[in-house]
Design a protein around this motif. Structure first.
Motif, PDB file in Angstrom:
ATOM      1  N   ALA A 167      -9.250 -31.580  23.167  1.00  0.00           N
ATOM      2  CA  ALA A 167      -8.457 -32.747  23.566  1.00  0.00           C
ATOM      3  C   ALA A 167      -7.070 -32.306  24.030  1.00  0.00           C
ATOM      4  N   GLU A 168      -6.506 -31.348  23.279  1.00  0.00           N
ATOM      5  CA  GLU A 168      -5.157 -30.894  23.630  1.00  0.00           C
ATOM      6  C   GLU A 168      -5.168 -30.190  24.982  1.00  0.00           C
ATOM      7  N   LYS A 169      -6.201 -29.403  25.187  1.00  0.00           N
ATOM      8  CA  LYS A 169      -6.305 -28.673  26.441  1.00  0.00           C
ATOM      9  C   LYS A 169      -6.432 -29.632  27.625  1.00  0.00           C
ATOM     10  N   VAL A 188       0.947 -19.554  28.348  1.00  0.00           N
ATOM     11  CA  VAL A 188       1.147 -20.976  28.687  1.00  0.00           C
ATOM     12  C   VAL A 188       1.647 -21.717  27.453  1.00  0.00           C
ATOM     13  N   ASN A 189       1.045 -21.389  26.303  1.00  0.00           N
ATOM     14  CA  ASN A 189       1.438 -22.063  25.066  1.00  0.00           C
ATOM     15  C   ASN A 189       2.874 -21.705  24.665  1.00  0.00           C
ATOM     16  N   LEU A 190       3.227 -20.424  24.767  1.00  0.00           N
ATOM     17  CA  LEU A 190       4.590 -20.006  24.375  1.00  0.00           C
ATOM     18  C   LEU A 190       5.638 -20.633  25.290  1.00  0.00           C
ATOM     19  N   ASP A 194       9.330 -27.467  25.359  1.00  0.00           N
ATOM     20  CA  ASP A 194       9.431 -28.630  24.477  1.00  0.00           C
ATOM     21  C   ASP A 194      10.642 -28.534  23.560  1.00  0.00           C
ATOM     22  N   ALA A 195      10.952 -27.299  23.139  1.00  0.00           N
ATOM     23  CA  ALA A 195      12.029 -27.115  22.163  1.00  0.00           C
ATOM     24  C   ALA A 195      13.406 -27.323  22.787  1.00  0.00           C
ATOM     25  N   ILE A 196      13.551 -26.967  24.061  1.00  0.00           N
ATOM     26  CA  ILE A 196      14.917 -26.936  24.625  1.00  0.00           C
ATOM     27  C   ILE A 196      15.165 -28.048  25.635  1.00  0.00           C
ATOM     28  N   GLU A 216      12.198 -22.892   6.611  1.00  0.00           N
ATOM     29  CA  GLU A 216      11.079 -23.648   5.993  1.00  0.00           C
ATOM     30  C   GLU A 216      10.025 -24.032   7.030  1.00  0.00           C
ATOM     31  N   ILE A 217      10.430 -24.149   8.300  1.00  0.00           N
ATOM     32  CA  ILE A 217       9.444 -24.444   9.354  1.00  0.00           C
ATOM     33  C   ILE A 217       8.813 -23.144   9.844  1.00  0.00           C
ATOM     34  N   ALA A 218       9.648 -22.127  10.006  1.00  0.00           N
ATOM     35  CA  ALA A 218       9.158 -20.834  10.509  1.00  0.00           C
ATOM     36  C   ALA A 218       8.005 -20.285   9.671  1.00  0.00           C
ATOM     37  N   PHE A 222      -2.863 -26.518  12.604  1.00  0.00           N
ATOM     38  CA  PHE A 222      -2.498 -27.937  12.439  1.00  0.00           C
ATOM     39  C   PHE A 222      -1.039 -28.167  12.093  1.00  0.00           C
ATOM     40  N   PHE A 223      -0.242 -27.097  11.952  1.00  0.00           N
ATOM     41  CA  PHE A 223       1.167 -27.372  11.680  1.00  0.00           C
ATOM     42  C   PHE A 223       1.868 -27.681  12.987  1.00  0.00           C
ATOM     43  N   THR A 224       2.452 -28.877  13.053  1.00  0.00           N
ATOM     44  CA  THR A 224       3.201 -29.249  14.247  1.00  0.00           C
ATOM     45  C   THR A 224       4.372 -30.132  13.853  1.00  0.00           C
ATOM     46  N   THR A 225       5.442 -30.046  14.595  1.00  0.00           N
ATOM     47  CA  THR A 225       6.568 -30.954  14.363  1.00  0.00           C
ATOM     48  C   THR A 225       6.638 -31.944  15.526  1.00  0.00           C
ATOM     49  N   LYS A 226       5.636 -31.867  16.393  1.00  0.00           N
ATOM     50  CA  LYS A 226       5.654 -32.725  17.576  1.00  0.00           C
ATOM     51  C   LYS A 226       5.026 -34.084  17.286  1.00  0.00           C
ATOM     52  N   PRO A 227       5.436 -35.115  18.034  1.00  0.00           N
ATOM     53  CA  PRO A 227       4.855 -36.439  17.780  1.00  0.00           C
ATOM     54  C   PRO A 227       3.352 -36.442  18.049  1.00  0.00           C
ATOM     55  N   LYS A 243       1.132 -35.255  21.126  1.00  0.00           N
ATOM     56  CA  LYS A 243       1.854 -34.240  21.911  1.00  0.00           C
ATOM     57  C   LYS A 243       1.425 -32.826  21.504  1.00  0.00           C
ATOM     58  N   GLY A 244       1.278 -32.658  20.190  1.00  0.00           N
ATOM     59  CA  GLY A 244       0.886 -31.318  19.728  1.00  0.00           C
ATOM     60  C   GLY A 244      -0.237 -31.408  18.715  1.00  0.00           C
ATOM     61  N   SER A 245      -1.071 -30.381  18.685  1.00  0.00           N
ATOM     62  CA  SER A 245      -2.157 -30.369  17.688  1.00  0.00           C
ATOM     63  C   SER A 245      -1.825 -29.366  16.594  1.00  0.00           C
ATOM     64  N   GLY A 304      -1.864 -24.277  18.757  1.00  0.00           N
ATOM     65  CA  GLY A 304      -1.474 -23.281  19.760  1.00  0.00           C
ATOM     66  C   GLY A 304      -1.186 -21.911  19.167  1.00  0.00           C
ATOM     67  N   LEU A 305      -0.263 -21.862  18.212  1.00  0.00           N
ATOM     68  CA  LEU A 305       0.148 -20.558  17.682  1.00  0.00           C
ATOM     69  C   LEU A 305      -0.919 -19.946  16.793  1.00  0.00           C
ATOM     70  N   SER A 306      -1.653 -20.773  16.047  1.00  0.00           N
ATOM     71  CA  SER A 306      -2.675 -20.190  15.172  1.00  0.00           C
ATOM     72  C   SER A 306      -3.792 -19.579  16.013  1.00  0.00           C
ATOM     73  N   ARG A 332      12.848 -16.454  19.511  1.00  0.00           N
ATOM     74  CA  ARG A 332      12.182 -15.395  20.268  1.00  0.00           C
ATOM     75  C   ARG A 332      10.830 -15.082  19.649  1.00  0.00           C
ATOM     76  N   PHE A 333       9.788 -15.272  20.440  1.00  0.00           N
ATOM     77  CA  PHE A 333       8.434 -14.907  19.988  1.00  0.00           C
ATOM     78  C   PHE A 333       8.057 -13.570  20.604  1.00  0.00           C
ATOM     79  N   VAL A 334       7.486 -12.705  19.780  1.00  0.00           N
ATOM     80  CA  VAL A 334       7.135 -11.361  20.250  1.00  0.00           C
ATOM     81  C   VAL A 334       5.639 -11.123  20.069  1.00  0.00           C
TER      82      VAL A 334
HETATM   83  P1  ADP Z   1       2.065 -27.397  18.769  1.00  0.00           P
HETATM   84  O1  ADP Z   1       2.768 -26.893  19.970  1.00  0.00           O
HETATM   85  O2  ADP Z   1       0.846 -28.184  19.087  1.00  0.00           O
HETATM   86  O3  ADP Z   1       2.961 -28.081  17.787  1.00  0.00           O
HETATM   87  P2  ADP Z   1       1.983 -24.636  17.971  1.00  0.00           P
HETATM   88  O4  ADP Z   1       1.096 -23.947  16.980  1.00  0.00           O
HETATM   89  O5  ADP Z   1       2.017 -24.069  19.324  1.00  0.00           O
HETATM   90  O6  ADP Z   1       1.466 -26.129  18.002  1.00  0.00           O
HETATM   91  O7  ADP Z   1       3.450 -24.727  17.381  1.00  0.00           O
HETATM   92  C1  ADP Z   1       3.652 -25.137  16.039  1.00  0.00           C
HETATM   93  C2  ADP Z   1       5.091 -25.546  15.793  1.00  0.00           C
HETATM   94  O8  ADP Z   1       5.942 -24.409  15.901  1.00  0.00           O
HETATM   95  C3  ADP Z   1       5.671 -26.529  16.785  1.00  0.00           C
HETATM   96  O9  ADP Z   1       5.286 -27.865  16.504  1.00  0.00           O
HETATM   97  C4  ADP Z   1       7.173 -26.285  16.582  1.00  0.00           C
HETATM   98  O10 ADP Z   1       7.646 -26.951  15.456  1.00  0.00           O
HETATM   99  C5  ADP Z   1       7.247 -24.794  16.300  1.00  0.00           C
HETATM  100  N1  ADP Z   1       7.630 -24.029  17.492  1.00  0.00           N
HETATM  101  C6  ADP Z   1       6.831 -23.301  18.281  1.00  0.00           C
HETATM  102  N2  ADP Z   1       7.522 -22.709  19.276  1.00  0.00           N
HETATM  103  C7  ADP Z   1       8.806 -23.084  19.137  1.00  0.00           C
HETATM  104  C8  ADP Z   1      10.027 -22.815  19.855  1.00  0.00           C
HETATM  105  N3  ADP Z   1      10.050 -22.033  20.950  1.00  0.00           N
HETATM  106  N4  ADP Z   1      11.165 -23.385  19.386  1.00  0.00           N
HETATM  107  C9  ADP Z   1      11.160 -24.176  18.272  1.00  0.00           C
HETATM  108  N5  ADP Z   1      10.043 -24.457  17.563  1.00  0.00           N
HETATM  109  C10 ADP Z   1       8.878 -23.934  17.979  1.00  0.00           C
END
Ligand code: ADP
Length: 374
Positions: A149-151, A277-279, A285-287, A320-322, A329-334, A337-339, A342-344, A367-369
């Motif tokens: 669905a997200e894709k 694409v996800n990064l 979305d963040a900025i 605490e978010i990092a 399933f961890f997302t801070t997006k509404p 918008k996010g599932s 992506g990162l997992s 910064r993601f590496v």
């Molecule tokens: P989604 O994008 O669907 O929320 P992700 O696994 O890609 O799922 O990301 C998880 C969470 O990581 C995001 O909801 C956000 O809170 C945080 N995040 C990821 N990338 C960034 C970024 N560049 N800046 C700030 N927060 C980020």
């Protein structure tokens, strides 16, 4: 001090112990004894209950009776190799009950050997894990559905942008071709001027190719693609030409000055594109609401590995978010918008590439590496 037990007493005692042990096991587990050929010699009530066969129907048969056809032949030959060599085998088995329903059992098979080291009988001790398996399967189905669905949502969102991204160079090509026609018909242009026009058209078509490649990368499932040597820099540029519309529209500057096209890495191209694409999408979305908006991408050759880094103008992610961002399933997006996948999923892909993905806590910006082996 109690008096010493006689040999007989000790024998009786150890038989009583064994009996009690068996009773305790009978209460808690599904128990089967087989002979060296796997023919069932003893079953407890729990085994009859779960398999829905009577004791008479089971004794003298092999486990083929409850085979669900779920496991490959190799799975069972491995099991037999293990236990006939005198080793304990543990694993999850799917079995079929008499009424055709399936059940899952966590199984431990213990071989009993004679003095020459040949197996004489096997004891299988099992626990019903059917419910657990069902929950696990449902969760997996949900993950797949959500990811799809997200894709689709992001494809929909990007499709509009792509049409625009393709429209621009197409219009430019059409204009250039008309100009080229005029140049030729007038007979006044030098071949150098004509070649320059052709060069522009070539560049524009390359750009379109990149956009289409990016689109394809996002839409198809590349989990089973072969590993190939590709230029990571070009991969980054493909992704950007695809995502550019959304970035430009939001006045986000993209810095690719440290992207080296010559660096190649052995990878599943589509999978790495999807991570990029996800990064980039996460960074956007963040900025998007900030006054200072930029994304910097680096592709660097470090001694032992290749580094791909995506930095944005955000000031990092709170501790605490990092800690949770890589969890599924961890997302801070509404909602919608996010599932949170992506990162997992990126992590799963990178680990399959024997690399790592992490948030660079030492950087003043978010910064993601990604590191990949050379
Ligand atoms: P989604 O994008 O669907 O929320 P992700 O696994 O890609 O799922 O990301 C998880 C969470 O990581 C995001 O909801 C956000 O809170 C945080 N995040 C990821 N990338 C960034 C970024 N560049 N800046 C700030 N927060 C980020």
């Amino acid at each position: 001090m109690g008096k010493q037990m006689s040999v007989e007493e000790r024998l009786i005692r150890s038989e009583k112990d064994a009996d009690e042990l068996r009773r305790a096991l009978d209460q808690s587990s599904i128990i089967v004894f087989t002979d060296a050929n796997g023919v069932i010699t003893y079953v407890n009530d729990k085994f009859c209950e779960i398999s829905k066969y009577s004791r008479e129907e089971l004794i003298g048969k092999t486990h083929r009776l409850i085979n669900s056809a779920h496991h490959h032949k190799e799975f069972f030959s491995n099991l037999w190799r293990t236990i006939s060599a005198g080793k304990v085998w543990k694993g999850e088995l799917k079995n079929k009950a008499k009424d055709g329903t399936f059940y899952w059992v966590f199984t431990t098979i213990v071989p009993f050997m004679d003095s020459s080291g040949k197996p004489i009988q096997y004891v299988a001790i099992r626990t019903d894990i059917t419910e657990l398996k069902q929950i696990e399967e449902q969760a997996q189905d949900q993950r797949v559905a959500l990811l799809h669905a997200e894709k689709m949502a992001s494809l929909g969102e990007l499709a509009a942008g792509t049409a625009h991204e393709l429209g621009n160079p197409l219009a430019a090509i059409s204009g250039r071709m008309e100009f080229l026609e005029m140049q030729i018909l007038s007979g006044k242009s030098t071949s150098e001027e004509i070649l320059r026009s052709i060069g522009t058209v070539k560049e524009l078509t390359e750009r379109m190719t990149r956009i289409i490649r990016g689109m394809r990368a996002l839409s198809r499932d590349g989990t089973h693609d072969p590993f190939q040597k590709v230029s990571v820099g070009l991969l980054v540029k493909d992704v950007l030409s695809f995502a550019n519309e959304g970035l430009q529209k939001n006045n986000i500057l993209v810095d690719v000055s440290e992207v080296d096209d010559r660096i190649e890495v052995n990878c599943q191209e589509t999978q790495i594109s999807q991570i990029l694409v996800n990064l980039v999408g996460n960074a956007r979305d963040a900025i998007v609401g900030f006054s200072e908006k930029w994304i910097k991408i680096q592709v660097l050759d470090q001694d032992s590995c290749i580094v791909i880094a995506v930095t944005d103008s955000g000031k990092g992610i709170p501790q605490e978010i990092a800690e949770k961002i890589l969890l599924p399933f961890f997302t801070t997006k509404p909602a919608g918008k996010g599932s949170g996948l992506g990162l997992s999923i990126s992590r799963t892909i990178i680990e399959k590439h024997n690399g790592q993905i992490y948030l660079d806590q030492a950087s003043p910006n978010t910064r993601f590496v990604i590191t990949l082996p050379k």
